[in-house]
Design an enzyme around this catalytic site. Structure first.
Site, PDB file in Angstrom:
ATOM      1  N   HIS A  32       9.166   3.684   9.460  1.00  0.00           N
ATOM      2  CA  HIS A  32       7.715   3.849   9.344  1.00  0.00           C
ATOM      3  C   HIS A  32       7.407   5.335   9.276  1.00  0.00           C
ATOM      4  O   HIS A  32       7.983   6.125  10.032  1.00  0.00           O
ATOM      5  CB  HIS A  32       6.980   3.219  10.531  1.00  0.00           C
TER       6      HIS A  32
ATOM      7  N   ASN B 285       0.796  -1.228   0.000  1.00  0.00           N
ATOM      8  CA  ASN B 285       0.000   0.000   0.000  1.00  0.00           C
ATOM      9  C   ASN B 285       0.829   1.278   0.000  1.00  0.00           C
ATOM     10  O   ASN B 285       0.259   2.366  -0.092  1.00  0.00           O
ATOM     11  CB  ASN B 285      -1.017   0.015   1.153  1.00  0.00           C
TER      12      ASN B 285
ATOM     13  N   ASP C 184      12.815 -13.835   9.305  1.00  0.00           N
ATOM     14  CA  ASP C 184      13.705 -14.950   8.971  1.00  0.00           C
ATOM     15  C   ASP C 184      14.643 -14.591   7.824  1.00  0.00           C
ATOM     16  O   ASP C 184      15.835 -14.924   7.864  1.00  0.00           O
ATOM     17  CB  ASP C 184      12.898 -16.198   8.595  1.00  0.00           C
TER      18      ASP C 184
ATOM     19  N   ARG D 177      -3.471   8.111   0.037  1.00  0.00           N
ATOM     20  CA  ARG D 177      -3.939   7.248   1.123  1.00  0.00           C
ATOM     21  C   ARG D 177      -3.756   7.951   2.472  1.00  0.00           C
ATOM     22  O   ARG D 177      -2.631   8.188   2.899  1.00  0.00           O
ATOM     23  CB  ARG D 177      -3.146   5.943   1.116  1.00  0.00           C
TER      24      ARG D 177
ATOM     25  N   ALA E 283       2.317  -3.038   6.513  1.00  0.00           N
ATOM     26  CA  ALA E 283       1.480  -3.957   7.292  1.00  0.00           C
ATOM     27  C   ALA E 283       2.193  -5.274   7.621  1.00  0.00           C
ATOM     28  O   ALA E 283       1.876  -5.908   8.632  1.00  0.00           O
ATOM     29  CB  ALA E 283       0.180  -4.234   6.557  1.00  0.00           C
TER      30      ALA E 283
END
Length: 149
Positions: free
Chosen positions: A101, A12, A88, A19, A78
């Site tokens: 972020h 996104n 991992d 957005r 997300a």
């Protein structure tokens, strides 16, 4: 040889600018990419900037970074809160990673407070908007210059 850092973006983030600008700001992902290239140029390094909405693609790119890059800046979006696979992959490649972020994930919904990436990241920048990206690039470059990698 010029050092290359990968800057990877999750789902996104291609919608930035339209957005929820009250949360994510008004800059587009292309604007952020330009900020990253500008900072990299200033530091004499190169950036490979990418975005995908697919978790497996991020895993593939992390593995590719392990072969060709010196470090990684990642905004898993997300997938931050759900992806053991990203953790991992980062652990497997052993590169220094800075998690970014745009919003302060700790000031938002409680499910956003947990990151699967943070435990394997050198540092986390959140809540600084688009400015977090060039800051992460500079911090990672400094880390590499100091031989801490």
């Amino acid at each position: 040889m010029t050092q290359t850092l990968f800057v990877l973006n999750g789902p996104n983030l291609n919608m930035l600018g339209q957005r929820e600008p009250g949360i994510y700001g008004s800059l587009t992902l292309k604007d952020i990419e330009n900020l990253c290239h500008s900072k990299a140029s200033e530091l004499g390094i190169s950036v490979d900037f990418r975005q995908t909405n697919h978790e497996g693609q991020l895993v593939d790119w992390i593995q590719e970074a392990g072969l060709t890059a010196k470090g990684l800046v990642i905004n898993p979006a997300a997938y931050t809160h759900t992806s053991v696979a990203l953790q991992d992959a980062i652990r497997a490649v052993g590169l220094p990673v800075i998690e970014v972020h745009l919003s302060n994930i700790h000031a938002r919904e409680s499910f956003r407070h947990t990151s699967f990436v943070s435990p394997v990241a050198l540092a986390v920048l959140c809540g600084l908007g688009a400015n977090g990206y060039p800051m992460a690039i500079e911090a990672l470059a400094n880390h590499l210059d100091q031989g801490d990698a």
